[in-house]
Design a protein around this motif. Structure first.
Motif, PDB file in Angstrom:
ATOM      1  N   LEU A 172       0.797  -1.145   0.204  1.00 23.39           N
ATOM      2  CA  LEU A 172       0.107  -0.124   0.051  1.00 23.39           C
ATOM      3  C   LEU A 172       0.965   1.334  -0.134  1.00 23.39           C
ATOM      4  N   SER A 173       0.589   2.161  -0.760  1.00 22.10           N
ATOM      5  CA  SER A 173       1.302   3.462  -0.930  1.00 22.10           C
ATOM      6  C   SER A 173       0.337   4.384  -0.363  1.00 22.10           C
ATOM      7  N   ASP A 174       0.741   5.779  -0.104  1.00 27.59           N
ATOM      8  CA  ASP A 174      -0.056   6.813   0.530  1.00 27.59           C
ATOM      9  C   ASP A 174      -1.576   7.079  -0.316  1.00 27.59           C
ATOM     10  N   LYS A 175      -1.220   6.904  -1.391  1.00 33.66           N
ATOM     11  CA  LYS A 175      -2.521   7.236  -2.451  1.00 33.66           C
ATOM     12  C   LYS A 175      -3.724   6.130  -2.245  1.00 33.66           C
ATOM     13  N   HIS A 176      -3.341   4.785  -1.916  1.00 31.28           N
ATOM     14  CA  HIS A 176      -4.537   3.820  -1.865  1.00 31.28           C
ATOM     15  C   HIS A 176      -5.439   4.145  -0.742  1.00 31.28           C
ATOM     16  N   VAL A 177      -6.629   4.316  -1.144  1.00 32.53           N
ATOM     17  CA  VAL A 177      -7.536   4.671   0.102  1.00 32.53           C
ATOM     18  C   VAL A 177      -8.819   3.814   0.275  1.00 32.53           C
ATOM     19  N   ARG A 178      -8.403   2.821  -0.491  1.00 34.88           N
ATOM     20  CA  ARG A 178      -9.822   1.836  -0.333  1.00 34.88           C
ATOM     21  C   ARG A 178      -9.122   0.270  -0.486  1.00 34.88           C
ATOM     22  N   ILE A 179      -9.717  -0.753   0.021  1.00 35.99           N
ATOM     23  CA  ILE A 179      -9.508  -2.229   0.151  1.00 35.99           C
ATOM     24  C   ILE A 179     -10.780  -2.961  -0.218  1.00 35.99           C
ATOM     25  N   ALA A 180     -10.471  -3.546  -1.462  1.00 37.63           N
ATOM     26  CA  ALA A 180     -11.538  -4.540  -1.952  1.00 37.63           C
ATOM     27  C   ALA A 180     -11.323  -5.924  -1.418  1.00 37.63           C
ATOM     28  N   VAL A 181     -12.420  -6.596  -0.873  1.00 38.19           N
ATOM     29  CA  VAL A 181     -12.136  -8.064  -0.480  1.00 38.19           C
ATOM     30  C   VAL A 181     -13.230  -8.745  -1.068  1.00 38.19           C
ATOM     31  N   ALA A 182     -12.698 -10.140  -1.624  1.00 33.35           N
ATOM     32  CA  ALA A 182     -13.675 -10.917  -2.261  1.00 33.35           C
ATOM     33  C   ALA A 182     -13.767 -12.358  -1.312  1.00 33.35           C
ATOM     34  N   GLY A 183     -15.015 -12.773  -1.072  1.00 34.10           N
ATOM     35  CA  GLY A 183     -14.954 -14.005  -0.356  1.00 34.10           C
ATOM     36  C   GLY A 183     -15.229 -15.382  -1.513  1.00 34.10           C
ATOM     37  N   SER A 184     -15.001 -16.452  -0.722  1.00 36.48           N
ATOM     38  CA  SER A 184     -15.328 -17.747  -1.556  1.00 36.48           C
ATOM     39  C   SER A 184     -16.756 -18.005  -1.746  1.00 36.48           C
ATOM     40  N   ASN A 185     -17.790 -17.307  -1.054  1.00 33.86           N
ATOM     41  CA  ASN A 185     -19.297 -17.263  -1.417  1.00 33.86           C
ATOM     42  C   ASN A 185     -19.579 -16.512  -2.470  1.00 33.86           C
ATOM     43  N   GLY A 186     -18.770 -15.564  -3.059  1.00 33.02           N
ATOM     44  CA  GLY A 186     -18.798 -14.673  -4.304  1.00 33.02           C
ATOM     45  C   GLY A 186     -19.343 -13.438  -4.040  1.00 33.02           C
ATOM     46  N   HIS A 187     -19.210 -13.076  -2.638  1.00 32.35           N
ATOM     47  CA  HIS A 187     -19.415 -11.866  -2.085  1.00 32.35           C
ATOM     48  C   HIS A 187     -18.074 -10.881  -2.415  1.00 32.35           C
ATOM     49  N   ARG A 209      -9.753   2.540   3.720  1.00 28.16           N
ATOM     50  CA  ARG A 209      -8.702   2.015   4.338  1.00 28.16           C
ATOM     51  C   ARG A 209      -8.649   2.521   5.856  1.00 28.16           C
ATOM     52  N   SER A 210      -9.179   3.558   5.821  1.00 29.91           N
ATOM     53  CA  SER A 210      -9.049   4.193   7.556  1.00 29.91           C
ATOM     54  C   SER A 210      -9.698   3.478   8.398  1.00 29.91           C
ATOM     55  N   GLU A 211     -10.388   2.291   7.837  1.00 31.22           N
ATOM     56  CA  GLU A 211     -11.256   1.426   8.983  1.00 31.22           C
ATOM     57  C   GLU A 211     -10.555   0.122   9.582  1.00 31.22           C
ATOM     58  N   ILE A 212      -9.448  -0.171   8.816  1.00 37.47           N
ATOM     59  CA  ILE A 212      -8.580  -1.244   8.958  1.00 37.47           C
ATOM     60  C   ILE A 212      -7.381  -0.787   9.828  1.00 37.47           C
ATOM     61  N   ALA A 216      -5.984  -3.154  -3.592  1.00 43.24           N
ATOM     62  CA  ALA A 216      -5.945  -1.922  -3.162  1.00 43.24           C
ATOM     63  C   ALA A 216      -6.362  -0.952  -4.460  1.00 43.24           C
ATOM     64  N   LEU A 217      -7.094   0.087  -4.131  1.00 49.29           N
ATOM     65  CA  LEU A 217      -7.578   0.977  -5.023  1.00 49.29           C
ATOM     66  C   LEU A 217      -7.146   2.468  -4.671  1.00 49.29           C
ATOM     67  N   LYS A 218      -7.095   3.191  -5.488  1.00 51.40           N
ATOM     68  CA  LYS A 218      -6.799   4.597  -5.609  1.00 51.40           C
ATOM     69  C   LYS A 218      -7.945   5.281  -5.827  1.00 51.40           C
ATOM     70  N   ASP A 219      -8.237   6.726  -5.678  1.00 51.85           N
ATOM     71  CA  ASP A 219      -9.115   7.549  -5.943  1.00 51.85           C
ATOM     72  C   ASP A 219      -9.042   7.453  -7.764  1.00 51.85           C
TER      73      ASP A 219
END
Length: 744
Positions: free
Chosen positions: A643-658, A664-667, A692-695
């Motif tokens: 993660l760099s300073d520009k990454h603001v969001r994290i996407a998570v995929a589960g084995s159930n297809g969700h 990022r601030s919540e982690i 990891a996602l940037k704006d």
């Protein structure tokens, strides 16, 4: 005292071995301290140096004389005054002739007397020639004027001076070093003019403090022209206590992109410095330097050239590294331990040392004036008798011609002393001329005036101190010179980190399934296409720079650090990590990451827990690594996400297809631990991918050969709070193979 003990019956002394050994060792220790290793505060010389200088003066080897073979001098010294080895005597003689060893050499050598690169490379004494320098006369000029005590030499056939009547405080000017029994001395050399100015200040104000004297003596002045970088307050403290340290570093200039070293520290060899730098280059620890040259010659005695790799190299940082890792900067111990006037060794501060020398100088000057006054009085006595003879010349001639005992008759008739009568009897006929009488009257008037002046000086201490001041000023004018060692306040040099010395080249670090690691140059490397051992394959790889550190994880949650530039080349098959690291028994390496120290890393488990760790918290020096992730039963560490300073969001995929997109601030940001739950779901649901996602970036979901991009409203629909269930992907994309960030 008898050597025979009281209970002796056979004429032998009986003494315990302990008592005899103690006494013998004490005698030896005192001999080494007083008669070999420590200089005397009066003339600043050790006995061997004093005997060499005196023997050369007895041979007539003054500054204006012709050089003589050094073997002649050494022979006289060891045969008459110093019964020791000829090689040790000659080495002491050579040292006093080396302008790079002595600030003010005492001997003028002709021939090979060594070089700064190798001071002991001097020729044998049968080849070299020597004589005293003009400066040596400041030690010897008053030796025959009743100023020194004399002692018998080792066999009692000759006499030698106990001390030389130094007109200058040579103990500070040339310094000295020596190791005795339990004692040592290290006195740095100083500038003559500065020391004389401080001495005159002490004459004018005997209550002067060390701080006031240091306004004149700014610091040591070595024979070489390196820079003294010790801060002024440390130098002042050194002079207050008589002990301390002084740092000196080489001087350099940058000429057409090349670093040219023009002056080295005291007692540093240029060839040794080049060897030290070359050793770093050969060990590939100094890639900032591409070439070394020694261009020293007679016109430029010190000219060492260092060629940087490019003009972009920070020369100041490079030289700071070389100052810290080579002899281009050297620290000198200072311990002003000398034999004082009372014959005892003592560590003195600057004021005590100059005060002791001034006492000695005043005693020497008093003895010189007293000796001269006695000579003048004797001559005046004889002149008085001669004048009586000239006034009564006819009668004197008659007495000499007719008397049976002319000497007694002259004494009785003219009331003369024996010396006067003897002088009259020794007059030659041609001395009876009128002009001779006039010359005698002039000499008598001049000597009478001199005697009156000498008595006035001896009776007035302030006038005596004024004479000392005038003579010091005259000697400073004769022998003084400009300061050589510049005083420049600089901080202590710091060596560059190993990564700072290397060029930051792109590399790809590859970890195999069986735990073999290697590094390939560039980022366009197909890690899966590399050659592997039988039964082995690519497990993980990452892109970065050669100056970065690689962090490797195992299945116990431990993290291990390695330098990327130290890894073997990818041209081979690498080397096993177990050769460099000590993982727990049975542990398997599972992942690696290569990042900047300012970056962060998302560490996640398949059981849906995770946290963000600063990359510096993952680094360590232990071969056994350190526990970073607390893995529960059945939990596995996923591929770390940089993660760099520009990454603001994290996407998570589960084995159930969700899929869930979290801010990022919540982690939580932790140094180690288990972390918080990232994605909720039924029991047995695991995380299969993260991104990891940037704006401005959208999320691309990969499912087999197909993919779908979530953008706009769809993207917002998948956003939610940490630990929520997320949203189910469209039919056909619920088996997630990967998540990617895209701007499309």
């Amino acid at each position: 005292m008898s050597l025979v003990s009281a209970n002796s019956t056979d004429g032998f002394e009986r003494q315990s071995i302990a008592a005899f050994s103690e006494q013998a060792y004490l005698n030896y220790a005192m001999y080494v301290i007083l008669d070999r290793a420590l200089p005397n505060v009066c003339d600043g010389l050790k006995p061997v140096q004093r005997r060499i200088i005196y023997a050369m003066s007895e041979l007539g080897l003054n500054a204006g004389a012709k050089h003589k073979k050094s073997a002649r001098t050494v022979g006289d010294v060891i045969g008459k005054f110093h019964p020791h080895g000829d090689s040790a005597c000659y080495e002491a003689m050579v040292l006093m002739a080396q302008p790079f060893s002595y600030r003010y050499p005492l001997i003028d050598g002709q021939g090979n007397f060594g070089s700064p690169d190798d001071p002991k490379s001097f020729a044998a004494m049968r080849y070299t020639e020597s004589r005293l320098t003009a400066y040596a006369q400041s030690l010897l000029s008053e030796a025959g004027q009743g100023t020194v005590d004399w002692q018998p030499n080792f066999d009692g056939t000759l006499e030698e001076p106990v001390l030389l009547p130094a007109r200058l405080p040579n103990v500070l000017l040339n310094g000295g070093m020596g190791i005795a029994v339990g004692l040592s001395t290290d006195i740095p050399p100083h500038n003559l003019r500065e020391v004389v100015n401080a001495t005159i200040a002490l004459i004018d104000n005997p209550e002067s403090t060390v701080d006031e004297l240091c306004q004149h003596v700014r610091g040591p002045d070595f024979p070489t022209e390196g820079e003294i970088t010790t801060p002024p307050d440390e130098i002042l403290q050194m002079y207050r206590t008589g002990t301390g340290n002084v740092r000196q570093r080489a001087r350099y200039e940058v000429e057409q992109g090349e670093i040219v070293i023009s002056a080295l520290p005291f007692q540093v060899s240029g060839s040794k410095v080049l060897e030290q730098i070359a050793a770093q280059m050969n060990a590939k620890k100094l890639p900032l330097v591409t070439d070394l040259r020694d261009e020293s010659d007679h016109e430029a005695p010190t000219r060492l050239v260092i060629v940087p790799r490019s003009r972009q190299v920070d020369t100041e940082a490079l030289m700071a590294h070389l100052f810290a890792t080579t002899d281009l900067e050297k620290s000198y111990r200072v311990n002003m331990n000398v034999i004082a006037l009372d014959g005892r060794p003592r560590v003195m501060n600057l004021r005590e040392l100059l005060s002791e020398w001034l006492v000695f100088r005043q005693q020497t000057l008093t003895r010189r004036l007293t000796w001269r006054l006695a000579k003048v009085d004797l001559r005046l006595e004889i002149l008085a008798g001669l004048m009586i003879a000239f006034l009564n010349i006819d009668e004197v001639i008659a007495v000499i011609r007719e008397a049976d005992e002319p000497k007694a008759e002259l004494i009785a008739r003219f009331d003369l002393t024996e010396r006067q009568a003897e002088a009259i009897l020794e007059i030659r006929l041609r001395q009876l001329a009128k002009l001779e009488e006039i010359a005698l009257r002039k000499e008598q008037d001049a000597l009478s005036a001199e005697a009156a002046q000498l008595r006035a000086l001896l009776a007035d201490e302030s006038a005596l101190r004024g004479l000392m001041r005038d003579e010091l000023k005259a000697d400073a004018q004769t022998y003084g010179d400009a300061r050589r060692s510049r005083l420049v306040t600089r901080g202590a040099a710091q060596a560059l980190a190993e990564t700072d010395l290397m060029s930051a080249e792109p590399v790809t670090v590859v970890l195999s399934k069986n735990g073999w690691i290697r590094a390939a140059k560039g980022h366009d490397v197909d890690a899966h296409a590399l050659s592997y051992k039988a039964g082995d394959e690519c497990l993980a790889f990452d892109h970065g720079k050669s100056t970065q550190s690689v962090v490797v994880f195992d299945d116990t949650g431990r993290a291990y650090s390695l330098s990327a530039h130290s890894l073997p080349s990818a041209r081979g098959q690498g080397e096993p990590l177990t050769g460099r690291l000590s993982p727990p028994t049975g542990a398997q390496f599972t992942a690696l990451v290569l990042a900047e120290e300012s970056d962060h890393v998302l560490l996640w488990q398949n059981t849906s827990y995770g946290f963000i760790a600063p990359y510096t918290e993952l680094l360590g020096r232990q071969r056994a690594g350190k526990v970073v992730v607390s893995l529960g039963d059945g939990a596995r560490l996923g591929t770390p996400l940089k993660l760099s300073d520009k990454h603001v969001r994290i996407a998570v995929a589960g084995s159930n297809g969700h899929v869930l997109i979290i801010d990022r601030s919540e982690i939580p940001v932790l140094g180690k631990g288990k972390g918080n739950k990232l994605l909720s779901g039924k029991a047995g649901i695991e995380i299969v991918a993260v991104c990891a996602l940037k704006d401005g970036e959208w999320l691309k979901v990969q499912s087999g050969a197909r993919s779908v991009t979530l953008r706009g409203t769809d993207f917002d629909n998948y956003r939610g709070a940490r630990a929520s269930r997320g949203r189910l992907l469209p039919r056909g994309f619920q088996r997630v193979d990967g998540l990617l960030a895209t701007e499309e």
